[in-house]
Design an enzyme around this catalytic site. Sequence first.
Site, PDB file in Angstrom:
ATOM      1  N   GLY A   1       0.829  -1.206   0.000  1.00 22.53           N
ATOM      2  CA  GLY A   1       0.000   0.000   0.000  1.00 22.53           C
ATOM      3  C   GLY A   1       0.861   1.253   0.000  1.00 22.53           C
ATOM      4  O   GLY A   1       2.015   1.237  -0.445  1.00 22.53           O
TER       5      GLY A   1
ATOM      6  N   GLU B   1       5.668  -3.448   0.554  1.00 22.31           N
ATOM      7  CA  GLU B   1       5.630  -3.135  -0.882  1.00 22.31           C
ATOM      8  C   GLU B   1       4.834  -1.852  -1.002  1.00 22.31           C
ATOM      9  O   GLU B   1       3.609  -1.867  -1.041  1.00 22.31           O
ATOM     10  CB  GLU B   1       4.937  -4.270  -1.655  1.00 22.31           C
ATOM     11  CG  GLU B   1       5.645  -5.618  -1.556  1.00 22.31           C
ATOM     12  CD  GLU B   1       6.889  -5.717  -2.432  1.00 22.31           C
ATOM     13  OE1 GLU B   1       7.199  -4.763  -3.179  1.00 22.31           O
ATOM     14  OE2 GLU B   1       7.554  -6.763  -2.361  1.00 22.31           O
TER      15      GLU B   1
ATOM     16  N   CYS C   1       1.533   0.410  -8.995  1.00 25.65           N
ATOM     17  CA  CYS C   1       2.653   0.898  -8.196  1.00 25.65           C
ATOM     18  C   CYS C   1       3.830   1.206  -9.111  1.00 25.65           C
ATOM     19  O   CYS C   1       4.669   2.051  -8.804  1.00 25.65           O
ATOM     20  CB  CYS C   1       3.040  -0.122  -7.145  1.00 25.65           C
ATOM     21  SG  CYS C   1       3.196  -1.782  -7.804  1.00 25.65           S
TER      22      CYS C   1
HETATM   23  P1  NAD Z   1      -3.434   2.145   1.356  1.00 24.81           P
HETATM   24  O1  NAD Z   1      -2.145   2.379   2.040  1.00 24.81           O
HETATM   25  O2  NAD Z   1      -4.502   3.148   1.508  1.00 24.81           O
HETATM   26  O3  NAD Z   1      -4.063   0.751   1.843  1.00 24.81           O
HETATM   27  C1  NAD Z   1      -3.414  -0.482   1.638  1.00 24.81           C
HETATM   28  C2  NAD Z   1      -3.889  -1.497   2.653  1.00 24.81           C
HETATM   29  O4  NAD Z   1      -3.365  -1.164   3.930  1.00 24.81           O
HETATM   30  C3  NAD Z   1      -5.408  -1.561   2.820  1.00 24.81           C
HETATM   31  O5  NAD Z   1      -5.799  -2.909   3.016  1.00 24.81           O
HETATM   32  C4  NAD Z   1      -5.631  -0.736   4.083  1.00 24.81           C
HETATM   33  O6  NAD Z   1      -6.828  -1.046   4.752  1.00 24.81           O
HETATM   34  C5  NAD Z   1      -4.405  -1.132   4.899  1.00 24.81           C
HETATM   35  N1  NAD Z   1      -3.963  -0.210   5.948  1.00 24.81           N
HETATM   36  C6  NAD Z   1      -3.873   1.132   5.892  1.00 24.81           C
HETATM   37  N2  NAD Z   1      -3.362   1.621   7.054  1.00 24.81           N
HETATM   38  C7  NAD Z   1      -3.123   0.548   7.851  1.00 24.81           C
HETATM   39  C8  NAD Z   1      -2.609   0.385   9.172  1.00 24.81           C
HETATM   40  N3  NAD Z   1      -2.245   1.418   9.909  1.00 24.81           N
HETATM   41  N4  NAD Z   1      -2.513  -0.861   9.679  1.00 24.81           N
HETATM   42  C9  NAD Z   1      -2.882  -1.932   8.955  1.00 24.81           C
HETATM   43  N5  NAD Z   1      -3.377  -1.846   7.693  1.00 24.81           N
HETATM   44  C10 NAD Z   1      -3.490  -0.622   7.147  1.00 24.81           C
HETATM   45  O7  NAD Z   1      -3.088   1.927  -0.196  1.00 24.81           O
HETATM   46  P2  NAD Z   1      -4.078   1.792  -1.452  1.00 24.81           P
HETATM   47  O8  NAD Z   1      -4.657   3.121  -1.773  1.00 24.81           O
HETATM   48  O9  NAD Z   1      -4.993   0.626  -1.269  1.00 24.81           O
HETATM   49  O10 NAD Z   1      -3.043   1.371  -2.610  1.00 24.81           O
HETATM   50  C11 NAD Z   1      -2.288   2.280  -3.353  1.00 24.81           C
HETATM   51  C12 NAD Z   1      -0.862   2.356  -2.843  1.00 24.81           C
HETATM   52  O11 NAD Z   1      -0.293   1.058  -2.802  1.00 24.81           O
HETATM   53  C13 NAD Z   1       0.042   3.158  -3.771  1.00 24.81           C
HETATM   54  O12 NAD Z   1       0.907   3.942  -2.990  1.00 24.81           O
HETATM   55  C14 NAD Z   1       0.815   2.092  -4.522  1.00 24.81           C
HETATM   56  O13 NAD Z   1       2.046   2.511  -5.048  1.00 24.81           O
HETATM   57  C15 NAD Z   1       0.969   1.054  -3.456  1.00 24.81           C
HETATM   58  N6  NAD Z   1       1.238  -0.257  -4.023  1.00 24.81           N
HETATM   59  C16 NAD Z   1       2.510  -0.738  -3.963  1.00 24.81           C
HETATM   60  C17 NAD Z   1       2.813  -1.970  -4.533  1.00 24.81           C
HETATM   61  C18 NAD Z   1       4.219  -2.497  -4.513  1.00 24.81           C
HETATM   62  O14 NAD Z   1       4.388  -3.668  -4.816  1.00 24.81           O
HETATM   63  N7  NAD Z   1       5.215  -1.719  -4.175  1.00 24.81           N
HETATM   64  C19 NAD Z   1       1.803  -2.728  -5.146  1.00 24.81           C
HETATM   65  C20 NAD Z   1       0.518  -2.216  -5.172  1.00 24.81           C
HETATM   66  C21 NAD Z   1       0.243  -0.976  -4.607  1.00 24.81           C
END
Ligand code: NAD
Length: 507
Positions: free
Chosen positions: A239, A261, A295
Amino acid sequence: MTHEFLKELGLEGVNSGACGAEFFEPGGEILSSYDPATGELIGQVKQATREDYERVVAEASEAFKKWRLMPAPKRGELVRQAGNAMRSKKDALGKLVTLEMGKLLQEGLGEVQEAIDIADYAVGLSRQMYGVTTHSERPEHRLYEQWHPLGNVGVITAFNFPIAVWAWNAMIAMVCGDSVVWKPSPKTPLIAVATQKLLHPIFAAEGVGAICSLLVGDLDNVGVPMVNDRRFPLISATGSCRMGREVASTVAGRLARSVLELGGNNALTVLDDAPLDLALRAVVFGACGTAGQRCTSTRRLFLQKGIAEDLTQKIVDAYKQVKIGNPLNEGTLVGPLIDTDAVAMYEKAIEAAKAQGGEVLAGGNVLKGEGYESGCFVEPTIIRATKDMAIVKEETFAPILYVMTVEDLNEAIDAQNDVDQGLSSSLFTVNMRASERFLSAAGSDCGIANINLGTSGAEIGLAFGGEKDTGGGREAGSDSWKVYMRRQTNTLNYGTSLPLAQGITFG
Ligand code: NAD
């Protein structure tokens, strides 16, 4: 609109979002999932409470005790069946990814294929989790390392790869002998429920219990408890960098492992000698694909001054051909953003870019009118920028491409690396020295560095992940499996004396 494939996947009415040893009715609030293309309700999921969380994690911990003792190739056999189950429903799962997340149908199908591929990979891996042996300095001693299952693995996933990223973790972790508990994104709960419904009977039939579990729930009930829970020796979280910071510090605080990631700010550089037709296609796919919600999406473009004007014009022209619309329709090249919050971020970034001196060369607008009623469609946007603009250093999860002109490769590498994130990068050139320099220790500082192809679209065979604020995690192929296991070093004395290492004599 009714979608037959939802029934085929067993999604009807209010679906349970909690499954440990079995699916059960959780006590939490109902989460609704909407199609970002039409704004229509697709389905609903009942979420887990804190008590439901406790139940599933207790069941997962119990199941792990038996699962870790099952021979790894036997575990691989169940993962093979899981892969085949996804294969048999690839079409329906792919359509659901498209419906719920908004990526093109080709991309939705491709994502499911990636989940199948990693299952196939994990089956082979189940017979190849090698440890090393070496020669002991002591007579009649044997030295080796072996890999044991680790425990419960918490898998937290982002909305933009709603099945593949889970599969990268789950398929490998399961052959490694771990039990997996999945907390999907609240923006894409249905694909998680559908996948769990598909795979759960395989594990239930084998009587292995909760080794592949699901908890749809909010941060208070599932996300935060999981990250704090000592019963999870590993948390794999995908995320935003913001989320990664919170997860990393909590998990490190209890001295457990995390695989992170996180966000990227990926750059593509084109030198004067580059094959420009390839570069053009790579830029358009990298920046517009998945509506800029990968990402690894291309966000920054560095063009050497000899080709900069010409290539910029070609890209602007190509953007005019890109059809924006419902991702289920053939011919669409750009679908919607995930929700109106993402649209607001897109608008905010464009305003910031303009205020910082950027010039919009293409796009820049939110689409309205017929076919765009959900309010989630935006035009892919090209902004002429300079490398010191603050907004250029941020990841905006939308199709915005900043184009900058550079003197030479050195300037491009310095500018490319001068951001907090370090996920993916690529260089277009046919100059061998330039490509080797880009891939050298003084070149790209990213986890992924490509030559003559774009920044997105990695294969599963090698490790995937990024450096710096991207989190340093590695998933999928190569030796990524090792993080899901604990290493044990064994020394075995089959002699009749007790010599000490380093020649030490004692007593
Ligand atoms: P996000 O950070 O809003 O959420 C991702 C996940 O984390 C969700 O399931 C959310 O509920 C959970 N989450 C958030 N805060 C948390 C906490 N404090 N404790 C536990 N869980 C928590 O991200 P998003 O909007 O769903 O996805 C987009 C982001 O993800 C972009 O920044 C993208 O680059 C990144 N991403 C990275 C990769 C990689 O492989 N590097 C792959 C896919 C997406």
